[in-house]
Design a protein around this motif. Sequence first.
Motif, short mmCIF file in Angstrom:
data_model
loop_
_atom_site.label_atom_id
_atom_site.label_comp_id
_atom_site.label_asym_id
_atom_site.label_seq_id
_atom_site.Cartn_x
_atom_site.Cartn_y
_atom_site.Cartn_z
N CYS A 119 1.01 -1.25 -0.05
CA CYS A 119 -0.16 0.08 -0.05
C CYS A 119 0.93 0.96 -0.15
N GLU A 120 2.05 1.00 -0.15
CA GLU A 120 3.08 2.28 0.03
C GLU A 120 2.72 3.15 -1.19
N LYS A 137 3.36 4.81 -8.91
CA LYS A 137 4.02 4.44 -10.18
C LYS A 137 4.19 2.87 -10.54
N HIS A 138 4.05 1.87 -9.77
CA HIS A 138 4.27 0.57 -10.18
C HIS A 138 3.07 -0.07 -9.47
N PRO A 139 1.77 0.07 -9.80
CA PRO A 139 0.76 -0.84 -9.09
C PRO A 139 0.67 -2.16 -9.15
N PRO A 161 11.25 -3.93 -15.24
CA PRO A 161 12.43 -4.48 -15.57
C PRO A 161 13.45 -4.58 -14.06
N THR A 162 14.16 -5.60 -13.90
CA THR A 162 14.88 -5.97 -12.92
C THR A 162 15.49 -4.79 -12.12
N THR A 163 15.93 -3.95 -12.97
CA THR A 163 16.70 -2.77 -12.18
C THR A 163 15.55 -1.66 -11.47
N THR A 164 14.48 -1.46 -12.24
CA THR A 164 13.50 -0.73 -11.78
C THR A 164 12.88 -1.30 -10.56
N LEU A 165 12.69 -2.49 -10.45
CA LEU A 165 12.38 -3.49 -9.18
C LEU A 165 13.53 -3.28 -7.86
N ILE A 166 14.78 -3.37 -8.24
CA ILE A 166 15.58 -3.02 -7.20
C ILE A 166 15.63 -1.69 -6.68
N ARG A 167 15.46 -0.79 -7.75
CA ARG A 167 15.56 0.76 -7.30
C ARG A 167 13.95 0.89 -6.34
N LEU A 168 13.07 0.45 -6.91
CA LEU A 168 11.98 0.51 -5.74
C LEU A 168 12.04 0.03 -4.61
#
Length: 88
Positions: A21-22, A28-30, A58-65
């Motif tokens: 729920c953040e 940005k990424h529901p 993308p994996t990099t986006t996941l890591i950044r999130l």
Amino acid sequence: MRADRPGRPAPPPGLVAALGCEPKLVAKHPALGNFLRSRWADAAFMTAAGLAEATGLPTTTLIRLLALLGFPSFRSFRDAVRAQLGSR
């Protein structure tokens, strides 16, 4: 929702529910928020690439999130989910 009903997932524990729920994540990424709310226990056994594929990120986006949410690495996120899973 009760955990003892067949076919119905148990609600996520506190940490995972909070992440799902953040506002920064949901805005940005529901898809990641939805995954954490509905299939949170699966994340305890996934790789970063697997979770990224499951959420369409993308994996990099996941890591950044995850870093934005306070996890310095995917492993620290996965360990936190595993701890929540183990405390059930």
